[in-house]
Design a protein around this motif. Structure first.
Motif, PDB file in Angstrom:
ATOM      1  N   LEU A 141       0.824  -1.202   0.000  1.00 39.18           N
ATOM      2  CA  LEU A 141       0.000   0.000   0.000  1.00 39.18           C
ATOM      3  C   LEU A 141       0.863   1.259   0.000  1.00 39.18           C
ATOM      4  O   LEU A 141       1.998   1.242   0.488  1.00 39.18           O
ATOM      5  CB  LEU A 141      -0.913   0.014   1.233  1.00 39.18           C
ATOM      6  CG  LEU A 141      -1.796  -1.212   1.443  1.00 39.18           C
ATOM      7  CD1 LEU A 141      -2.514  -1.113   2.781  1.00 39.18           C
ATOM      8  CD2 LEU A 141      -2.815  -1.341   0.302  1.00 39.18           C
ATOM      9  N   PHE A 142       0.303   2.342  -0.530  1.00 40.06           N
ATOM     10  CA  PHE A 142       0.987   3.628  -0.528  1.00 40.06           C
ATOM     11  C   PHE A 142       0.327   4.554   0.490  1.00 40.06           C
ATOM     12  O   PHE A 142      -0.888   4.501   0.716  1.00 40.06           O
ATOM     13  CB  PHE A 142       0.942   4.262  -1.922  1.00 40.06           C
ATOM     14  CG  PHE A 142       1.829   3.559  -2.915  1.00 40.06           C
ATOM     15  CD1 PHE A 142       3.183   3.826  -2.973  1.00 40.06           C
ATOM     16  CD2 PHE A 142       1.306   2.602  -3.777  1.00 40.06           C
ATOM     17  CE1 PHE A 142       4.006   3.170  -3.874  1.00 40.06           C
ATOM     18  CE2 PHE A 142       2.112   1.947  -4.686  1.00 40.06           C
ATOM     19  CZ  PHE A 142       3.477   2.227  -4.737  1.00 40.06           C
ATOM     20  N   ASP A 143       1.152   5.395   1.117  1.00 39.05           N
ATOM     21  CA  ASP A 143       0.685   6.319   2.145  1.00 39.05           C
ATOM     22  C   ASP A 143       1.210   7.726   1.867  1.00 39.05           C
ATOM     23  O   ASP A 143       2.207   7.902   1.154  1.00 39.05           O
ATOM     24  CB  ASP A 143       1.178   5.880   3.534  1.00 39.05           C
ATOM     25  CG  ASP A 143       0.803   4.450   3.855  1.00 39.05           C
ATOM     26  OD1 ASP A 143      -0.363   4.209   4.154  1.00 39.05           O
ATOM     27  OD2 ASP A 143       1.702   3.573   3.776  1.00 39.05           O
ATOM     28  N   ARG A 144       0.552   8.675   2.481  1.00 36.52           N
ATOM     29  CA  ARG A 144       1.038  10.048   2.453  1.00 36.52           C
ATOM     30  C   ARG A 144       1.702  10.374   3.785  1.00 36.52           C
ATOM     31  O   ARG A 144       1.121  10.155   4.846  1.00 36.52           O
ATOM     32  CB  ARG A 144      -0.114  11.033   2.205  1.00 36.52           C
ATOM     33  CG  ARG A 144      -0.663  10.998   0.788  1.00 36.52           C
ATOM     34  CD  ARG A 144      -1.716  12.075   0.586  1.00 36.52           C
ATOM     35  NE  ARG A 144      -2.240  12.053  -0.785  1.00 36.52           N
ATOM     36  CZ  ARG A 144      -3.149  12.912  -1.245  1.00 36.52           C
ATOM     37  NH1 ARG A 144      -3.634  13.864  -0.434  1.00 36.52           N
ATOM     38  NH2 ARG A 144      -3.563  12.828  -2.493  1.00 36.52           N
ATOM     39  N   VAL A 182       2.292  -1.018   4.717  1.00 38.08           N
ATOM     40  CA  VAL A 182       2.579  -2.316   4.094  1.00 38.08           C
ATOM     41  C   VAL A 182       3.573  -2.088   2.952  1.00 38.08           C
ATOM     42  O   VAL A 182       3.189  -1.800   1.826  1.00 38.08           O
ATOM     43  CB  VAL A 182       1.290  -2.983   3.552  1.00 38.08           C
ATOM     44  CG1 VAL A 182       1.604  -4.384   3.048  1.00 38.08           C
ATOM     45  CG2 VAL A 182       0.215  -3.030   4.620  1.00 38.08           C
ATOM     46  N   PRO A 183       4.872  -2.207   3.229  1.00 36.20           N
ATOM     47  CA  PRO A 183       5.880  -1.978   2.187  1.00 36.20           C
ATOM     48  C   PRO A 183       5.961  -3.141   1.207  1.00 36.20           C
ATOM     49  O   PRO A 183       5.373  -4.207   1.428  1.00 36.20           O
ATOM     50  CB  PRO A 183       7.168  -1.828   2.989  1.00 36.20           C
ATOM     51  CG  PRO A 183       6.927  -2.617   4.225  1.00 36.20           C
ATOM     52  CD  PRO A 183       5.463  -2.501   4.531  1.00 36.20           C
ATOM     53  N   ILE A 184       6.741  -2.956   0.158  1.00 35.98           N
ATOM     54  CA  ILE A 184       6.812  -3.947  -0.910  1.00 35.98           C
ATOM     55  C   ILE A 184       7.611  -5.187  -0.507  1.00 35.98           C
ATOM     56  O   ILE A 184       7.374  -6.284  -1.023  1.00 35.98           O
ATOM     57  CB  ILE A 184       7.392  -3.312  -2.197  1.00 35.98           C
ATOM     58  CG1 ILE A 184       7.122  -4.216  -3.407  1.00 35.98           C
ATOM     59  CG2 ILE A 184       8.873  -2.999  -2.045  1.00 35.98           C
ATOM     60  CD1 ILE A 184       7.385  -3.546  -4.743  1.00 35.98           C
ATOM     61  N   PHE A 186       0.386  10.239   8.939  1.00 35.63           N
ATOM     62  CA  PHE A 186       0.287   9.253   7.861  1.00 35.63           C
ATOM     63  C   PHE A 186      -1.169   8.950   7.542  1.00 35.63           C
ATOM     64  O   PHE A 186      -1.998   8.812   8.448  1.00 35.63           O
ATOM     65  CB  PHE A 186       1.002   7.961   8.246  1.00 35.63           C
ATOM     66  CG  PHE A 186       2.491   8.046   8.186  1.00 35.63           C
ATOM     67  CD1 PHE A 186       3.163   7.914   6.983  1.00 35.63           C
ATOM     68  CD2 PHE A 186       3.237   8.266   9.335  1.00 35.63           C
ATOM     69  CE1 PHE A 186       4.547   7.987   6.928  1.00 35.63           C
ATOM     70  CE2 PHE A 186       4.621   8.350   9.286  1.00 35.63           C
ATOM     71  CZ  PHE A 186       5.271   8.208   8.073  1.00 35.63           C
ATOM     72  N   MET A 187      -1.465   8.844   6.277  1.00 34.74           N
ATOM     73  CA  MET A 187      -2.806   8.453   5.835  1.00 34.74           C
ATOM     74  C   MET A 187      -2.688   7.702   4.519  1.00 34.74           C
ATOM     75  O   MET A 187      -1.704   7.849   3.788  1.00 34.74           O
ATOM     76  CB  MET A 187      -3.681   9.689   5.646  1.00 34.74           C
ATOM     77  CG  MET A 187      -3.192  10.647   4.582  1.00 34.74           C
ATOM     78  SD  MET A 187      -4.403  11.916   4.148  1.00 34.74           S
ATOM     79  CE  MET A 187      -5.466  10.988   3.037  1.00 34.74           C
ATOM     80  N   PRO A 188      -3.647   6.834   4.179  1.00 40.72           N
ATOM     81  CA  PRO A 188      -3.595   6.115   2.905  1.00 40.72           C
ATOM     82  C   PRO A 188      -3.607   7.083   1.726  1.00 40.72           C
ATOM     83  O   PRO A 188      -4.293   8.107   1.768  1.00 40.72           O
ATOM     84  CB  PRO A 188      -4.865   5.256   2.926  1.00 40.72           C
ATOM     85  CG  PRO A 188      -5.222   5.130   4.371  1.00 40.72           C
ATOM     86  CD  PRO A 188      -4.803   6.413   5.004  1.00 40.72           C
ATOM     87  N   PRO A 215      -4.039  -0.349  -4.233  1.00 41.23           N
ATOM     88  CA  PRO A 215      -3.005  -1.261  -3.733  1.00 41.23           C
ATOM     89  C   PRO A 215      -2.156  -1.806  -4.880  1.00 41.23           C
ATOM     90  O   PRO A 215      -2.649  -2.043  -5.983  1.00 41.23           O
ATOM     91  CB  PRO A 215      -3.819  -2.380  -3.071  1.00 41.23           C
ATOM     92  CG  PRO A 215      -5.130  -1.746  -2.722  1.00 41.23           C
ATOM     93  CD  PRO A 215      -5.391  -0.748  -3.804  1.00 41.23           C
ATOM     94  N   LEU A 216      -0.872  -1.974  -4.606  1.00 38.52           N
ATOM     95  CA  LEU A 216       0.053  -2.537  -5.598  1.00 38.52           C
ATOM     96  C   LEU A 216      -0.021  -4.060  -5.500  1.00 38.52           C
ATOM     97  O   LEU A 216       0.348  -4.649  -4.477  1.00 38.52           O
ATOM     98  CB  LEU A 216       1.471  -2.038  -5.333  1.00 38.52           C
ATOM     99  CG  LEU A 216       2.597  -2.644  -6.181  1.00 38.52           C
ATOM    100  CD1 LEU A 216       2.346  -2.424  -7.667  1.00 38.52           C
ATOM    101  CD2 LEU A 216       3.944  -2.069  -5.771  1.00 38.52           C
ATOM    102  N   ILE A 217      -0.507  -4.697  -6.551  1.00 34.71           N
ATOM    103  CA  ILE A 217      -0.680  -6.150  -6.569  1.00 34.71           C
ATOM    104  C   ILE A 217       0.408  -6.786  -7.430  1.00 34.71           C
ATOM    105  O   ILE A 217       0.593  -6.414  -8.595  1.00 34.71           O
ATOM    106  CB  ILE A 217      -2.069  -6.537  -7.122  1.00 34.71           C
ATOM    107  CG1 ILE A 217      -3.186  -5.815  -6.351  1.00 34.71           C
ATOM    108  CG2 ILE A 217      -2.259  -8.047  -7.064  1.00 34.71           C
ATOM    109  CD1 ILE A 217      -3.248  -6.148  -4.882  1.00 34.71           C
ATOM    110  N   LEU A 218       1.144  -7.729  -6.840  1.00 37.60           N
ATOM    111  CA  LEU A 218       2.172  -8.483  -7.553  1.00 37.60           C
ATOM    112  C   LEU A 218       1.743  -9.945  -7.650  1.00 37.60           C
ATOM    113  O   LEU A 218       0.912 -10.415  -6.863  1.00 37.60           O
ATOM    114  CB  LEU A 218       3.511  -8.380  -6.823  1.00 37.60           C
ATOM    115  CG  LEU A 218       4.018  -6.959  -6.514  1.00 37.60           C
ATOM    116  CD1 LEU A 218       5.317  -7.026  -5.729  1.00 37.60           C
ATOM    117  CD2 LEU A 218       4.213  -6.162  -7.795  1.00 37.60           C
TER     118      LEU A 218
END
Length: 527
Positions: A113-116, A135-137, A315-317, A323-326
């Motif tokens: 996930l990416f956050d600000r 949730v980092p990569i 921090f916020m979404p 979401p980054l899906i691999l």
């Protein structure tokens, strides 16, 4: 010394006084007291490393990435945070992060996930940075590195540092401070450039370990091609978290030394900060949770600002990025276009040999010492140079490595040159070593030829040998005459045989064949 330890030692001392007369406990309590009062400090070092991803465009925009471009010439509407602009994730940056995570033994999150991260600064136009806090990569990896014992390359120990996580994030712009005009200028060329933040757990205890870990990471990134990792260009920047405590106690208050851009400076900054904290605590002071910078000219760390807590970043979404899906081979849908997804298994299969594997292969293939393999890999392009020489010469690799490390590398460092900038090519060095191996010249003469080659005048080893008259004298009659002349100076003493050989070499300016000279001298001495 911390308050808890002082209190503990004071209590121990009071009990000792009360029981001082006990015949068996006197010495025990004294030893107990002095042990705790003289307990050594334990330094703790953790690192946060920002590696610029090797990509033609930025993380969320199509702006070009180029070092030293004219200020504000590579800024898109999104980079400048104009209203209505939206981020578009760069596939290359995602693949580079996955590749790096795999190389560092991480678990790759199939959903990240990416956050600000909000903070206000002139070189951050949006007022927030897009990162991966929750949730980092990639998570839970490890990095093995080696360092010398007592600065001896022949004695090396391997250690491991845990990797907490790898996250994708944007770089900020650059503030340029003009002290003369008392103003600050902002260059947004760097704003939005893709970064990988590699967070290392506090498993290190000194500057040497931190420097060795970062150097190994740098080699891995360069081998993968995920980052050029040139520290002089800001492509690899290190933040060091340092604290000290007594054994058995909780970790002490940590300070963060920001934006260290040199491995040598990293080692100095960490060691200085450890010493500073110990001196501060032992003098009764306290350590502030603050951000510091390393002043390379003064060789010390200096305060920058009080440390901001995580809550201050709010921090916020990131609402504009899904979401980054691999995927891996098992989870990849059959009807999915492979060009539109990132396949973890596909990347894993194409990982190149990492530095540790390359070192093992060099040792096994060429029979060189393990410490020599480290030197070959630590200097950019030196391994390729060494192997090119091996392909073109008849000399054994163990002898070639001596010339590479003792002569070529020494000259390069004296003149502050890289391997690519060497005036002596692998072809010229191989030609020189072939002539030495064929006994056309002596080792002394070969050193002279190398020095002439370094001048870069376009001459070949053969031309230099002829011009300087450095060929080995092979004519037995000439050598007998010279030996006879030397024997007139030193007659009949076998103990001075080596000295006699040296005199012959001096007489012939290093052009005599030492093996043949020795045979002739032994013959003369036996007459």
């Amino acid at each position: 010394m911390s308050g808890s330890v002082l209190q503990y030692c004071s209590t121990t001392f009071a009990i000792t006084l009360c029981l001082w007369g006990h015949p068996y406990l006197n010495s025990i309590f004294l030893l107990f007291f002095f042990f705790f009062s003289l307990t050594p400090w334990v330094p703790v070092v953790g690192l946060e490393i920002h590696a610029q991803i090797s990509s033609n465009s930025k993380l969320f925009s199509g702006s070009q990435v180029q070092f030293a471009a004219p200020p504000n010439s590579l800024v898109s509407f999104f980079d400048a945070s104009l209203p209505g602009t939206l981020p578009v994730l760069n596939r290359r940056c995602v693949e580079a992060a996955v590749m790096t995570g795999l190389a560092l033994n991480c678990s790759i999150n199939k959903k990240s996930l990416f956050d600000r991260k909000h903070y206000f600064y002139a070189d951050l136009p949006a007022g927030y940075q897009i990162t991966q806090q929750r949730v980092p990569i990639a998570v839970n990896g490890s990095l093995s590195y080696s360092l010398c014992i007592d600065n001896k390359m022949s004695q090396m120990v391997t250690k491991t540092v845990r990797i907490k996580q790898i996250q994708l994030e944007q770089d900020s712009g650059k503030s340029l401070h003009d002290d003369v005009r008392s103003q600050t200028l902002v260059d947004l060329n760097r704003a939005g450039v893709g970064l990988m933040e590699v967070v290392m757990e506090p498993d290190m205890c000194c500057g040497e370990e931190a420097a060795a870990a970062v150097r190994e990471l740098q080699l891995i990134l360069q081998t993968l091609g995920s980052s050029q990792a040139v520290m002089a260009e800001g492509q690899l920047r290190v933040d060091a978290n340092v604290s000290v405590h007594h054994p058995g106690e909780p970790y002490g208050v940590r300070t963060e030394v920001k934006n260290i851009n040199s491995i040598r400076f990293l080692a100095k900054a960490v060691d200085y900060e450890i010493e500073r904290q110990i001196e501060e605590l032992e003098s009764g002071g306290t350590i502030l949770n603050e951000t510091r910078a390393f002043d390379s000219k003064l060789g010390c760390t200096v305060p920058m600002r009080d440390k901001e807590g995580k809550q201050d970043y709010r921090f916020m979404p990131e609402p504009n990025l899904p979401p980054l899906i691999l995927y891996n081979a098992r989870s990849l849908p059959a009807n999915m276009n492979h060009q539109q997804v990132v396949n973890i298994d596909w990347i894993h299969e194409r990982l190149p040999d990492l530095p540790s594997v390359k070192r093992a292969k060099l040792v096994e293939q060429y029979g060189i010492l393990p410490e020599h393999s480290f030197t070959l890999l630590n200097e950019a392009g030196l391994t390729e140079f060494f192997e090119d020489v091996i392909k073109q010469t008849q000399m054994k690799p163990k002898k070639v490595i001596g010339w590479i490390l003792n002569d070529l590398l020494s000259y390069l460092k004296q003149h502050s040159l890289t391997v690519k900038e060497s005036p002596v090519s692998s072809f010229l060095l191989a030609d020189l070593l072939n002539r030495l191996e064929k006994k056309e010249i002596s080792s002394t003469a070969a050193k002279q030829v190398f020095a002439e080659l370094w001048k870069g005048e376009g001459k070949t080893p053969l031309e230099i040998v002829k011009e300087k008259k450095l060929q080995l004298i092979q004519d037995q009659e000439d050598l007998e005459r010279i030996c006879q002349a030397v024997m007139a100076i030193k007659s009949g003493n076998r103990k001075v045989l080596n000295k006699l050989i040296g005199l012959v070499q001096r007489e012939t300016q290093g052009r005599s064949n030492p093996v043949l000279v020795k045979q002739l001298l032994e013959k003369k001495l036996s007459e």
